[in-house]
Design a protein around this motif. Structure first.
Motif, PDB file in Angstrom:
ATOM      1  N   THR A 110       0.834  -0.970  -0.024  1.00 60.41           N
ATOM      2  CA  THR A 110       0.053  -0.003  -0.050  1.00 60.41           C
ATOM      3  C   THR A 110       0.762   1.217  -0.057  1.00 60.41           C
ATOM      4  O   THR A 110       2.208   1.258   0.138  1.00 60.41           O
ATOM      5  CB  THR A 110      -0.895   0.225   1.378  1.00 60.41           C
ATOM      6  OG1 THR A 110      -0.165   0.297   2.440  1.00 60.41           O
ATOM      7  CG2 THR A 110      -1.807  -1.331   1.353  1.00 60.41           C
ATOM      8  N   GLN A 111       0.342   2.372  -0.215  1.00 66.38           N
ATOM      9  CA  GLN A 111       1.061   3.775  -0.177  1.00 66.38           C
ATOM     10  C   GLN A 111       2.098   3.837   0.967  1.00 66.38           C
ATOM     11  O   GLN A 111       3.170   4.330   0.711  1.00 66.38           O
ATOM     12  CB  GLN A 111      -0.180   4.832  -0.001  1.00 66.38           C
ATOM     13  CG  GLN A 111      -0.451   5.243  -1.490  1.00 66.38           C
ATOM     14  CD  GLN A 111      -1.299   6.354  -1.418  1.00 66.38           C
ATOM     15  OE1 GLN A 111      -1.010   7.133  -0.731  1.00 66.38           O
ATOM     16  NE2 GLN A 111      -2.447   6.543  -2.282  1.00 66.38           N
ATOM     17  N   THR A 152      -0.285  -5.412  -4.928  1.00 68.08           N
ATOM     18  CA  THR A 152      -0.856  -4.060  -4.700  1.00 68.08           C
ATOM     19  C   THR A 152      -2.172  -4.050  -4.778  1.00 68.08           C
ATOM     20  O   THR A 152      -3.059  -4.907  -4.558  1.00 68.08           O
ATOM     21  CB  THR A 152      -0.533  -3.040  -5.949  1.00 68.08           C
ATOM     22  OG1 THR A 152      -1.395  -3.564  -7.003  1.00 68.08           O
ATOM     23  CG2 THR A 152       0.850  -3.087  -6.596  1.00 68.08           C
ATOM     24  N   LEU A 153      -2.795  -2.778  -3.767  1.00 68.09           N
ATOM     25  CA  LEU A 153      -4.015  -2.814  -3.505  1.00 68.09           C
ATOM     26  C   LEU A 153      -5.038  -2.936  -4.675  1.00 68.09           C
ATOM     27  O   LEU A 153      -5.995  -3.463  -4.544  1.00 68.09           O
ATOM     28  CB  LEU A 153      -4.401  -1.513  -2.648  1.00 68.09           C
ATOM     29  CG  LEU A 153      -5.585  -1.010  -2.203  1.00 68.09           C
ATOM     30  CD1 LEU A 153      -6.033  -2.263  -1.162  1.00 68.09           C
ATOM     31  CD2 LEU A 153      -5.740   0.244  -1.756  1.00 68.09           C
ATOM     32  N   GLY A 196      -4.469  -2.344   7.242  1.00 69.93           N
ATOM     33  CA  GLY A 196      -3.474  -1.421   6.726  1.00 69.93           C
ATOM     34  C   GLY A 196      -1.955  -1.660   7.122  1.00 69.93           C
ATOM     35  O   GLY A 196      -2.019  -2.328   8.365  1.00 69.93           O
ATOM     36  N   PHE A 201      -4.057   3.139   6.159  1.00 71.60           N
ATOM     37  CA  PHE A 201      -4.510   3.492   4.875  1.00 71.60           C
ATOM     38  C   PHE A 201      -4.597   4.885   4.421  1.00 71.60           C
ATOM     39  O   PHE A 201      -5.348   5.612   5.177  1.00 71.60           O
ATOM     40  CB  PHE A 201      -5.722   2.802   4.330  1.00 71.60           C
ATOM     41  CG  PHE A 201      -5.641   1.264   4.139  1.00 71.60           C
ATOM     42  CD1 PHE A 201      -5.114   0.511   3.367  1.00 71.60           C
ATOM     43  CD2 PHE A 201      -6.512   0.439   5.296  1.00 71.60           C
ATOM     44  CE1 PHE A 201      -5.060  -0.764   3.140  1.00 71.60           C
ATOM     45  CE2 PHE A 201      -6.374  -0.887   5.163  1.00 71.60           C
ATOM     46  CZ  PHE A 201      -5.679  -1.525   4.062  1.00 71.60           C
ATOM     47  N   GLU A 204      -7.412   8.138   0.056  1.00 72.77           N
ATOM     48  CA  GLU A 204      -8.027   7.750  -1.078  1.00 72.77           C
ATOM     49  C   GLU A 204      -8.036   6.138  -1.089  1.00 72.77           C
ATOM     50  O   GLU A 204      -8.725   5.858  -2.155  1.00 72.77           O
ATOM     51  CB  GLU A 204      -7.132   8.361  -2.249  1.00 72.77           C
ATOM     52  CG  GLU A 204      -5.853   8.059  -2.208  1.00 72.77           C
ATOM     53  CD  GLU A 204      -5.001   9.225  -1.673  1.00 72.77           C
ATOM     54  OE1 GLU A 204      -5.197   9.729  -0.687  1.00 72.77           O
ATOM     55  OE2 GLU A 204      -4.179   9.343  -2.276  1.00 72.77           O
ATOM     56  N   GLU A 205      -7.090   5.581  -0.629  1.00 75.35           N
ATOM     57  CA  GLU A 205      -7.182   4.181  -0.704  1.00 75.35           C
ATOM     58  C   GLU A 205      -8.346   3.548  -0.156  1.00 75.35           C
ATOM     59  O   GLU A 205      -9.016   2.524  -0.888  1.00 75.35           O
ATOM     60  CB  GLU A 205      -5.868   3.649  -0.003  1.00 75.35           C
ATOM     61  CG  GLU A 205      -4.699   3.771  -0.491  1.00 75.35           C
ATOM     62  CD  GLU A 205      -3.509   3.259   0.024  1.00 75.35           C
ATOM     63  OE1 GLU A 205      -2.675   2.547  -0.354  1.00 75.35           O
ATOM     64  OE2 GLU A 205      -3.345   3.373   1.362  1.00 75.35           O
ATOM     65  N   THR A 208     -11.090   4.059  -2.839  1.00 70.16           N
ATOM     66  CA  THR A 208     -11.011   3.273  -3.932  1.00 70.16           C
ATOM     67  C   THR A 208     -11.727   1.718  -3.399  1.00 70.16           C
ATOM     68  O   THR A 208     -12.304   1.192  -4.339  1.00 70.16           O
ATOM     69  CB  THR A 208      -9.527   2.840  -4.621  1.00 70.16           C
ATOM     70  OG1 THR A 208      -9.087   4.154  -4.517  1.00 70.16           O
ATOM     71  CG2 THR A 208      -9.227   1.992  -5.725  1.00 70.16           C
TER      72      THR A 208
END
Ligand code: SAH
Length: 244
Positions: A110-111, A152-153, A196, A201, A204-205, A208
């Motif tokens: 994740t980011q 990836t997510l 997360g 998280f 914006e994740e 989404t």
């Protein structure tokens, strides 16, 4: 009784030849002797009560005396999408998640994940598989949970779109796991759970994930560490859905 997962190829009829790693364990660590009984699992849900006939340097051989379906697998398939985090924390989630009843683990990039590589080195993959297998033996699982390659997510959301999913989000208001899963609706046979990384998280994740059909759930008013959140959420999901 000690429990060991083996490859189904180890069986020829009722005779089972234990692979060297397990033979070593039986011979030198547990010091079992011919006549001792163990439980052998073929990772398809069957367990065999095996009487040891031969325990020596050459090989460890037993005979299956009884075969029965292992009754300890959860009745719902729970896939835990766990954001990659510090190594010891991640391994703890694999071990404890296996004990609780997770059936699939997917490492998630994740980011804010500390680890951003999607490639896991072979050594690490084997180490993680060993942790999961030993936890499955210890907790009397009938099947070893599957460890998937990291995703990836976005990949994960695409892959799991056919089954209901929850994303644990500390800013979620009001929707608990009980509210999300309880009630009289049809009980799902598969469910995904997204947890997360240490840093959480990004908003914006979560957006989404919600757009992909996941429900964002709260685990309560306290902020849990990622590894605590994973286990609490997995236990709550199974508490709601696993028919005992
Ligand atoms: N950095 C964030 C907390 C992240 S906690 C902060 O300090 O605000 C790590 C992960 O655990 C989160 O991404 C979420 O998936 C889960 N989590 C922890 N506490 C939670 C709670 N009370 N409700 C829902 N999810 C939670």
């Amino acid at each position: 009784m000690h429990r060991f997962f083996v490859d189904p190829d180890c069986f020829v009829g009722d005779r089972v030849v234990l692979p060297e790693s397990i033979a070593h364990q039986i011979r030198s660590v547990l010091r079992l002797r011919p006549g001792a009984a163990i439980v052998v699992l073929d990772n398809t849900g069957w367990e065999y009560e095996v009487l040891l006939h031969q325990v020596d340097r050459q090989q460890v051989v037993g005979e299956a005396m009884a075969k029965r379906p292992c009754p300890n697998e959860p009745t719902v398939q729970l896939t835990l999408y766990q954001a990659l985090m510090k190594r010891d924390k991640f391994e703890w989630v694999l071990q404890k998640g296996t004990e609780i009843g997770v059936t699939h683990f997917v490492p998630l990039v994740t980011q804010r994940s500390l680890v951003q590589e999607v490639d896991i080195k072979e050594g690490k993959q084997l180490r993680w598989e060993k942790i999961i297998t030993e936890a499955a033996e210890q907790s009397r699982r009938g099947c070893i949970p599957t460890l998937h390659a990291p995703q990836t997510l976005a990949e994960a959301l695409a892959a799991q779109s056919a089954q209901p999913g929850l994303i644990a989000w500390e800013a979620a208001q009001g929707l608990t796991i009980r509210k999300a899963l309880g009630g009289d609706g049809e009980r799902p046979l598969r469910i995904s759970l997204f947890i997360g990384p240490e840093g959480g998280f990004a908003a914006e994740e979560v957006a989404t994930a919600q757009a992909a059909g996941l429900q964002s759930v709260t685990l309560g008013k306290r902020i849990l560490r990622a590894e605590t959140a994973a286990l609490v959420a997995a236990a709550l999901v199974l508490h709601e859905l696993d028919v005992i």
